[in-house]
Design a protein around this motif. Structure first.
Motif, mmCIF file in Angstrom:
data_model
loop_
_atom_site.group_PDB
_atom_site.id
_atom_site.type_symbol
_atom_site.label_atom_id
_atom_site.label_comp_id
_atom_site.label_asym_id
_atom_site.label_seq_id
_atom_site.Cartn_x
_atom_site.Cartn_y
_atom_site.Cartn_z
ATOM 1 N N ASP A 156 2.561 -38.454 30.322
ATOM 2 C CA ASP A 156 1.828 -37.574 29.426
ATOM 3 C C ASP A 156 2.262 -37.855 27.983
ATOM 4 N N PRO A 157 1.391 -38.497 27.188
ATOM 5 C CA PRO A 157 1.756 -38.814 25.793
ATOM 6 C C PRO A 157 2.089 -37.583 24.970
ATOM 7 N N LYS A 158 1.493 -36.429 25.319
ATOM 8 C CA LYS A 158 1.768 -35.214 24.552
ATOM 9 C C LYS A 158 3.229 -34.777 24.696
ATOM 10 N N ILE A 159 3.747 -34.919 25.917
ATOM 11 C CA ILE A 159 5.161 -34.561 26.121
ATOM 12 C C ILE A 159 6.046 -35.522 25.322
ATOM 13 N N GLY A 160 5.675 -36.798 25.306
ATOM 14 C CA GLY A 160 6.412 -37.754 24.496
ATOM 15 C C GLY A 160 6.381 -37.388 23.032
ATOM 16 N N LEU A 161 5.217 -36.921 22.555
ATOM 17 C CA LEU A 161 5.092 -36.507 21.161
ATOM 18 C C LEU A 161 5.972 -35.296 20.867
ATOM 19 N N VAL A 162 6.013 -34.341 21.797
ATOM 20 C CA VAL A 162 6.862 -33.152 21.631
ATOM 21 C C VAL A 162 8.333 -33.562 21.529
ATOM 22 N N VAL A 163 8.766 -34.418 22.452
ATOM 23 C CA VAL A 163 10.165 -34.851 22.452
ATOM 24 C C VAL A 163 10.495 -35.603 21.152
ATOM 25 N N GLY A 164 9.612 -36.493 20.729
ATOM 26 C CA GLY A 164 9.858 -37.272 19.520
ATOM 27 C C GLY A 164 9.937 -36.413 18.278
ATOM 28 N N LEU A 165 8.972 -35.488 18.120
ATOM 29 C CA LEU A 165 8.981 -34.611 16.947
ATOM 30 C C LEU A 165 10.194 -33.682 16.949
#
Length: 458
Positions: free
Chosen positions: A394-403
């Motif tokens: 899930d790219p959104k979870i990756g975005l959450v973790v990165g931000l």
């Protein structure tokens, strides 16, 4: 048991190692071989001190009582002050007073300040008044001040002497003086007039007046100057000793470079302890009761901050219930922030310990730490976010973790730099509980920020 070693130093090392492994056996051996113990203490007080620190207090006091006062003083001088005080309390009043009398006043002051009031009074009562006065003069000042570090009897000469007269006077003085790298020239009322190095004095022509070879208006410090300031001056001017003068310019004593090195080492260890909420004067020899009084308030504060983080997380229970995978990545973000904050904190504390942070540099320091946090946060955010997206699909979870990682590293570097600066501006020790406060910030942003971003994006 008999230790058969040829060289006295080998015997000292063997007994020290034995005392650290089997203290009772080492104490029994030394008690049965008094001649070996007295020879060891007289020739190698450093290892003798290590042995006494390793065995129990009663045995240490018995061994100390076997020594001549001068040898006992040499061993006490090498011991940790708290342990030395405990050993003194185990001696007879006469033996304790004899050993303290042989100590340099500044070393005696460091030890007797750890004695209980009754033992100190008894020991002082058995000493000559002038020796007691020398020690009390030093105890008037804080232990971490120039007055607390100084040796009160430097090599002094009166103004108006010639080089040959000065050298002859020093010949009469040298047995009672430990530090003669510098010779201080004083007026008849004791005011400091100048300083001359022993080398310059020796190479001067016999008839040369002291005024011609001495440095006038030397660098000095008042007795209440902090040890950090003393260390800064000695380092800046490349000195081997620094004179301590009162408000009228009267020479009170000198702080030697070896005492400054020891004080700086102690300052560094105190900063480490203060960062995590331990007592700044606490050592492995500190009593349990005293350690509890130092540590418990900070542990209670830490509990309060942990409960604050828990409360923050509980506010985001719906998003955690909806996507439980988030719980697996929250500790990663918080942990990275904690490490980054500790790095920034260590740099600031170290810099502030070595030299004060000028007010004009504060803005630049904070900006540098923020830039460091931004770059590292971006790198860690990209890496951690990519891994999270790959594992969850899930790219959104990756975005959450990165931000979240980026935000927490920014906050961590800001906290690591800002907390010591704020504490110093408030007149507090910059290291005082700094690690606990910094961890609170990184946990709040790490967990709370992570869940807040997840709530917005998922």
């Amino acid at each position: 048991m008999k230790l058969r070693l040829r060289r006295p130093r080998d015997l000292a090392v063997a007994l020290r190692d034995l005392a650290r492994r089997r203290p009772t056996e080492a104490a029994d051996y030394l008690d049965a071989h008094e001649a070996e113990w007295t020879e060891l203490a007289g020739s190698d007080p450093q290892h003798a001190a290590d042995i006494l620190e390793a065995i129990d207090e009663e045995s240490a006091a018995e061994l100390m009582s076997d020594l001549e006062p001068g040898d006992a003083a040499d061993v006490l001088e090498e011991m940790h002050e708290q342990v030395a005080a405990e050993v003194l309390e185990g001696l007879s009043t006469f033996d304790a007073a004899a050993a303290v009398t042989e100590l340099p006043p500044e070393e005696a002051a460091d030890i007797v300040e750890h004695l209980d009031a009754g033992a100190r009074k008894a020991i002082f009562g058995a000493m000559e008044d002038d020796r007691v006065d020398d020690i009390l003069d030093i105890l008037r000042f804080a232990a971490d001040s120039a007055g607390g570090l100084m040796m009160p009897e430097p090599a002094t000469l009166l103004v108006g002497m010639s080089a040959s007269e000065a050298i002859e006077a020093l010949r009469r003085l040298h047995e009672g003086l430990d530090h003669m790298n510098y010779v201080y020239v004083v007026e008849h009322d004791g005011r400091l007039a100048g300083v001359v190095s022993f080398r310059e004095l020796v190479f001067a022509l016999p008839a040369t007046p002291l005024d011609d070879v001495m440095v006038k208006n030397p660098v000095t410090v008042p007795p209440d100057a902090d040890r950090e300031y003393v260390a800064e001056l000695i380092q800046r001017y490349g000195l081997l000793a620094l004179p301590v003068v009162d408000d009228h310019g009267v020479l009170l004593g000198i702080v030697a470079i070896d005492d400054v090195i020891e004080a700086v080492q102690r300052e560094a260890s105190e900063d480490i302890a203060a960062m995590v909420g331990a007592g700044i004067e606490e050592t492995i020899y500190t009593s349990s009761g005293r350690s509890i009084r130092h540590r418990l308030p900070w542990l209670i504060l830490n509990l309060g901050t942990a409960l604050l983080v828990t409360f923050t997380i509980s506010r985001f229970e719906p998003v955690i219930d909806r996507m439980t995978i988030l719980a697996a990545y929250m500790p990663v973000v918080a942990s990275m922030g904690g490490n980054a904050g500790a790095q920034s904190l260590a740099v600031l504390i170290r810099s502030m310990a070595l030299e004060s942070l000028p007010y004009g540099q504060v803005r630049r320091v904070v900006i540098r730490q923020l830039l460091t946090g931004a770059f590292n946060g971006l790198a860690i955010g990209v890496i951690s976010g990519s891994i999270a997206a790959m594992f969850t699909g899930d790219p959104k979870i990756g975005l959450v973790v990165g931000l979240a990682a980026l935000a927490n590293l920014l906050a961590a570097n800001l906290a690591g730099a800002g907390i010591p600066i704020v504490l110093e501006r408030l007149g507090k020790d910059p290291a005082l509980g700094a690690n606990i406060l910094m961890t609170t910030v990184t946990d709040l942003v790490g967990f709370g920020g992570f869940l807040a971003i997840a709530t917005l994006l998922l």
